[in-house]
Every structure is written in C-alpha cells, then in structure tokens.
Design a protein around this motif. Structure first.
Motif, mmCIF file in Angstrom:
data_model
loop_
_atom_site.group_PDB
_atom_site.id
_atom_site.type_symbol
_atom_site.label_atom_id
_atom_site.label_comp_id
_atom_site.label_asym_id
_atom_site.label_seq_id
_atom_site.Cartn_x
_atom_site.Cartn_y
_atom_site.Cartn_z
ATOM 1 N N ASN A 3 8.016 6.982 -6.685
ATOM 2 C CA ASN A 3 6.598 6.572 -6.586
ATOM 3 C C ASN A 3 6.377 5.604 -5.442
ATOM 4 N N LYS A 4 7.350 4.620 -5.494
ATOM 5 C CA LYS A 4 7.219 3.624 -4.407
ATOM 6 C C LYS A 4 7.222 4.334 -3.045
ATOM 7 N N LYS A 5 8.237 5.289 -2.986
ATOM 8 C CA LYS A 5 8.321 6.028 -1.705
ATOM 9 C C LYS A 5 7.031 6.765 -1.398
ATOM 10 N N LEU A 6 6.504 7.363 -2.576
ATOM 11 C CA LEU A 6 5.245 8.115 -2.419
ATOM 12 C C LEU A 6 4.110 7.194 -1.954
ATOM 13 N N THR A 7 4.070 6.048 -2.651
ATOM 14 C CA THR A 7 3.019 5.090 -2.259
ATOM 15 C C THR A 7 3.152 4.772 -0.771
ATOM 16 N N ILE A 8 4.455 4.485 -0.434
ATOM 17 C CA ILE A 8 4.677 4.170 0.990
ATOM 18 C C ILE A 8 4.237 5.360 1.870
ATOM 19 N N ALA A 9 4.724 6.563 1.338
ATOM 20 C CA ALA A 9 4.366 7.768 2.115
ATOM 21 C C ALA A 9 2.861 7.927 2.198
ATOM 22 N N ASN A 10 2.223 7.649 0.970
ATOM 23 C CA ASN A 10 0.746 7.760 0.989
ATOM 24 C C ASN A 10 0.118 6.802 1.991
ATOM 25 N N LYS A 11 0.676 5.525 1.864
ATOM 26 C CA LYS A 11 0.134 4.531 2.807
ATOM 27 C C LYS A 11 0.309 5.008 4.251
ATOM 28 N N GLU A 12 1.576 5.520 4.434
ATOM 29 C CA GLU A 12 1.853 6.008 5.811
ATOM 30 C C GLU A 12 0.884 7.141 6.187
ATOM 31 N N LEU A 13 0.700 8.007 5.064
ATOM 32 C CA LEU A 13 -0.231 9.133 5.304
ATOM 33 C C LEU A 13 -1.629 8.624 5.647
ATOM 34 N N ALA A 14 -2.010 7.580 4.833
ATOM 35 C CA ALA A 14 -3.350 7.015 5.113
ATOM 36 C C ALA A 14 -3.424 6.521 6.555
ATOM 37 N N ILE A 15 -2.313 5.836 6.904
ATOM 38 C CA ILE A 15 -2.290 5.314 8.290
ATOM 39 C C ILE A 15 -2.365 6.474 9.285
ATOM 40 N N VAL A 16 -1.469 7.492 8.899
ATOM 41 C CA VAL A 16 -1.470 8.662 9.811
ATOM 42 C C VAL A 16 -2.861 9.269 9.882
ATOM 43 N N ASN A 17 -3.476 9.372 8.622
ATOM 44 C CA ASN A 17 -4.841 9.947 8.612
ATOM 45 C C ASN A 17 -5.798 9.154 9.479
ATOM 46 N N GLU A 18 -5.672 7.797 9.259
ATOM 47 C CA GLU A 18 -6.550 6.947 10.090
ATOM 48 C C GLU A 18 -6.308 7.222 11.570
#
Ligand SMILES: Nc1nc2c(ncn2[C@@H]2O[C@@H]3COP(=O)(O)O[C@H]4[C@@H](O)[C@H](n5cnc6c(=O)[nH]c(N)nc65)O[C@@H]4COP(=O)(O)O[C@H]3[C@H]2O)c(=O)[nH]1
Length: 591
Positions: A53-68
C-alpha cells in the motif's frame, strides 16, 4: 440404570467428551497453530500489503506528480502546438514572402545582368575615357607649356587682326583717342581714311575664301608700305581698313595736299595686279577721308564720317578718294529717309509691275519681263535702280521679291483666260538675297500652285554672281523648281565670270546678253566678239539666247546675223503698265 452406571456413563461420556475435547483441543491447537501460522502469514501478508500500500501510495503520489507533470507537459504541448500553428502560419506568410522575394530576385538577377552588361560597357568606356584622359593629360601638359605663349597670343588677338597682323578695331579706336588728344595740344592737322575693297565679294564668291584672304593679306602689306612709321593702318573687319595719318601739316591746305598724295599712292599701289595662289587678280579700293576738325568730334564720329565719304567714293564708281563734307551727311540722311519710305511702300502696296515685251525674229510675241516700279506719293515714279540696292542692303528685298512673284503669277493667270496671251512667258528678276532664302523654292512652288498656272510660263532671271556661289545648293534648288516647269534665264550674261565647265551643270533655259554688249555692237569689235562667243556657248549647251537693250534695227540685224533670234528693248517697247501692255499685244498680234 444405576447411579454408578449413570456415573460411569457420565464419566465415560465426559471421558469421551474430554477425549473429543482433547482432540478438539489438539485440533484447535493445530488449528491455532495453523491460525497462528496463518496469522503470521496474514501479518506478513498484511505487512506486505501495508508495504505494497505504502508503495502504492508512493506510486500514486508519483503518478499524481507524473499526472501533474503530464498536465503541465500537455499544456506545454498545447501551447507549443499553438505556437507551432502560429509558426506554420508565419511560415506560410514567410513562404509567400520568400516566393515573392525569389521572383524579385529573379527580376533583380535579370536587372543585374543588364546592369552588369552596362557596367561592362561603362568599364570599357572608362578604359577608353582613361586612355583619352591620358592623351588629354599629355595635351594639358603640353598646353600648360603653351599657355604662356597663348597668353601672349591672346593679347595679340584682343588688339590685332589674326589674318593680317594689323591692329584691329579696338586698338585703332584706342590710338584714335590718343591721336585726338595730342592733336588738340599740337594744333597740327591729322586725318583718318576709311578704305574698302571694291567688289571683294565677287572675288570671295568666285575664287573662294582662301583666295579672298590672300588678297586681304597682300592689301594689308601694300597699305603698310605706303605709310610713314608713326601712322596706323588697321583692319576693321571684312574688307575694311582704316588709316590714321597724324600730324600731316600745320597748314590745312598743305595737310589736304599731303593726304591726297598718300591716297593717290595707295590707289596706285593697290591697283597693281595681285598673284593670289594660282590666280592673277586685279582689285581696287574706295577711300573716304576726313580731317580731325578741332570741334570735339569723337573717334566714333570720325570713323562714321570717313565711312560716309568712302560710300560716296564707291557710289561714284570706286577706285577713288572722297573727302568728307557735310553734304555727304545729307545724302546719307536721304538714304535713311528712302529706307523708311520703302518700308511704308511695302505696307501701303505702292509697288506695281511694268511689262517689257520680248519678241522673236519673226515678230512674234514670246512674253515679257516684269520690271518693278514704285509710285512714291511725294516723288512720283521711282525706278528700281534707286531703291533695289537699298532694298537689298536692308533685306526689304525679301518681301518685295515675294510680292513680285505673286503678282507675276497672278498676271500669268489673267493671260491664261485669253487665247492671244495664253502662251506668254513672264520673266521675273530674282535677287541673290531672295534666292538664298531657305524657303525660296517653297515660295515659288506655292505661288504657282495657288494661282494654278503652268509653271513653264514663269521664268526666273538669275545673275551670274548668284549662280557661282554655293553651286550645289543652287543646282538642287533650280532642279526642284524645274520639276514644276519653272524656267531659268541667266541675266546680264557676259558681265561676270562664266566658264563652260560650271554653266553646263546648271539647268538653264536661256542666256540674256547684257545690254552693254548690244549698245555698241555696231561699232565695237570687242562687243561683237563677245556676243558671238555667248551665242556659240549657248549653241553648245543647247540654250536659248535673248538680247536685251535692243534699240535699233541695225542692232537687231547684227544680232540676227550672229544667230540671236530673241530680243527685248526699246525698239519694240519700253517697260509699260499692264493696260498699255495688253493694248500693245493686241497691236502686235493683229498685225
Ligand atoms: N537703255 C535701255 N534700257 C533698256 C532697254 N530695254 C530695257 N531696258 C532697261 O534695262 C533694264 C533691264 O532689266 P534688268 O537688266 O533685269 O535690270 C533690272 C533689274 O536688275 C532690277 N529690277 C527691276 N525689277 C526688279 C524686280 O522686280 N526685282 C529685282 N530683284 N530686281 C529688279 O532693276 C534693273 C533695272 O530695271 P529698269 O530700270 O526697269 O531697267 C530695265 C529696262 O527698263 C533699252 O533698249 N535701252
């Protein structure tokens, strides 16, 4: 069932139960341990999940960043696309501009090619010019050396005549001023003489200007040889010379005698024959003299008075001297009056034509010569000898001559209406100045056409001196008029210089023997010989001959004997007005 049995059953039950419980416990224990294992596993799994999950959260955050970042990148892309479109549009415009520029370039290239050619031409011209400049430079170097010489020559030019080397008019006037001033102091008689060559124009016209120049040079030398050292001989221009004879004598009569002696010496010296190149010539001069009168006459006054006296000498036949006297001034004034009256005569149509009949040896009327007359309101009938020379000098002859041709054509037209006069020719005098007009041919052609007359009935009388000048132009003019039939008669024939060589080139129809040869034909053998020669010449050239000034039957017979069959003279009639002429024709044709 007993209690013990019951108990035992119960115990057995319990025991069964306990064993089942034990089994169950075992099972539970197993299950628990399995559960524990499972829990452990779950915990591990949970831990993994948490980690995941943590990784996912990180990945999500990263994804959000990537999305941004992607959004930003997209925006950037959209912006870039817009920019690209803009750029594309700009490029399209730039392309159009480029195409236009290319076309312009092509045009410019053509222009450049032309300019290049021009440049090549110019550079060639430059090279030529450079070469020329080099030559000019050489010239300039040479010229600067010559400058000093030239300055000297210029000084001479300002005060000396280039042809004869004599002082010119300017220097003469300067010397005359000095002479007048010193004359007042010394009270001694001095004089000026105006000298003009007689008939110089004829020599120039017949033998050419070079021969004329030689004559002027030799005249200058002879004049110098006749004078004392202190006297001045100057050339005023053309064939005019002027002398200043200073301090002739204190006594006026002695001074006049000395002046006359000098003039006679000059006349004799200038009368001697001249060798001009290949030509042996004879020339004379007319001299007008005037004394300084101590009454304040200026240099210009003296020149004018000497000129008047010279004119009188010329009028009296030339080759002589005349001293100025106030009466001469009067005659000059009369001349000026005549000139003014002539102008009025033109304006007020005071001219008319007289007609002198021309006949052949069978007494047939051929035509007439038109001779101008002037009815002056004050002086009555004036003959052409009085006014034609002045009309020539002043140029008035041009309008007078035009009027004569017009009137003659009008008269031919009138004659056309009657069978008796239909074939009459009319001869008209043409003066040299009149003939030399640029539009003379046009004038005659349009007069003939305007009056609708046959051109061959108009005969122009030209003089020898006129024909010898500028022969080629003269021939061309005569031929142009010949085309409409106009005829030409050579007037006063025999008095000038005529050679078969040039006569045969002229489209002449008639020679007119001058009356001076006819007058004494009966008594003068020279005149007889000249008339014979003229007729022979005419026969060779196949030209008619008419004699003028025929006054007697004897003259007519002599002329006929020599082969001249056409006549004009008082024997037949004087020049008469047109009404009398018409009556005369009637008489001749009736008889
Ligand atoms: N003694 C004598 N004389 C005769 C006899 N027959 C004719 N004459 C005169 O001789 C002159 C002949 O004309 P010309 O030689 O052309 O000489 C002419 C001509 O050169 C000039 N002239 C006359 N009319 C004109 C004209 O319309 N234009 C120009 N430019 N000159 C003219 O004036 C000159 C003199 O003319 P006119 O006085 O009319 O003089 C005329 C005429 O009257 C004769 O048997 N005996």
């Amino acid at each position: 069932m007993s209690k013990d049995a019951e108990y035992d059953s119960k115990i057995n039950d319990r025991k069964g139960y306990l064993s089942e419980l034990a089994i169950a416990n075992n099972k539970l224990a197993v299950a628990n341990s399995a559960l524990a294992i499972a829990n452990k596993k779950l915990t591990i799994a949970n831990k993994k999940l948490t980690i995941a999950n943590k990784k996912l959260t990180i990945a999500n955050k990263e994804l959000a960043i990537v999305n941004e970042e992607l959004a930003i990148a997209n925006k950037e892309l959209a912006f870039q696309n817009e920019e690209k479109d803009k750029r594309a549009a700009e490029l399209a415009i730039a392309n159009q501009e480029l195409t236009f520029q290319n076309k312009e370039k092509a045009k410019r290239a053509v222009e450049l090619a032309i300019a290049n050619k021009e440049l090549a031409f110019q550079s060639k011209e430059k090279a030529k010019r450079a070469a020329e400049l080099a030559i000019v430079n050489q010239d300039l170097t040479f010229q600067s050396k010559e400058k000093a010489k030239l300055a000297e020559e210029l000084n001479d030019l300002a005060f000396y005549d280039t042809l004869t080397g004599l002082p010119n008019r300017r220097l003469l006037i300067d010397r005359l001023h000095h002479a007048l001033a010193s004359n007042v102091r010394q009270g001694c008689e001095s004089a000026v003489m105006f000298i003009d060559l007689d008939h110089f124009k004829d020599i120039n016209d017949t033998l050419g200007h070079e021969v004329g120049d030689l004559l002027l040079i030799q005249t200058a030398q002879r004049l110098e040889s006749c004078l004392r050292k202190g006297d001045t001989v100057a050339r005023l221009g053309g064939d005019e010379f002027m002398l200043i004879l200073e301090n002739l004598d204190e006594n006026p009569i002695e001074a006049a005698t000395k002046a006359k002696a000098i003039a006679d010496k000059i006349l004799a010296e200038l009368n001697k024959p001249y060798q001009l190149d290949m030509h042996k010539c004879h020339s004379t001069v007319s001299i007008g003299a005037v004394f300084f009168d101590h009454q304040g006459n200026t240099a210009e006054d003296l020149i004018k008075q000497a000129d008047i006296a010279m004119y009188q000498a010329k009028q009296a036949g030339g080759n002589l001297i005349r001293f100025f006297n106030p009466k001469m001034q009067e005659s000059i004034n009369a001349r000026i009056t005549l000139e003014n009256e002539l102008r009025i005569a033109i304006e007020k149509s005071q001219f008319h034509l007289y007609y002198q009949i021309q006949m052949d040896s069978d007494n047939r009327v051929l035509g007439a010569e038109a001779l101008i007359r002037w009815t002056n309101p004050e002086h009555g009938l004036v003959l052409p000898a009085t006014f034609i020379p002045i009309a020539e000098e002043t140029g008035l002859i041009l309008s007078i001559g035009k009027w004569v041709i017009e009137t003659a054509c009008a008269q031919i037209k009138v004659w056309q209406k009657k069978s008796q006069t239909r074939d009459l020719t009319l001869a008209v005098n043409v003066s040299a100045k009149q003939f030399r007009q640029k539009d003379f041919v046009d004038q005659v052609q349009s007069a003939v056409q305007r009056h609708a007359i046959p051109g061959n009935l108009l005969k122009l009388e030209l003089t020898e001196s006129l024909l010898q000048y500028d022969t080629e132009v003269t021939i061309a003019m005569m031929k142009a008029l010949n085309k409409i039939g106009v005829q030409f008669s050579l007037d006063d024939f025999g008095t000038g210089y005529s050679s078969l060589q040039y006569l045969k080139r002229l489209p002449l129809d008639q020679f007119k023997i001058d009356q001076s040869f006819v007058r004494d034909i009966a008594t003068d053998n020279n005149d007889k010989a000249i008339v014979k020669a003229i007729i022979a010449m005419a026969q060779i050239l196949d030209i008619d001959v008419i004699a003028e000034g025929v006054e007697t039957e004897e003259q007519q017979q002599l002329l006929l004997g020599k082969g001249c069959t056409l006549y004009q003279g008082y024997l037949f009639s004087k020049p008469i007005p047109i009404d009398q002429f018409d009556a005369l024709i009637g008489r001749f044709t009736d008889s």
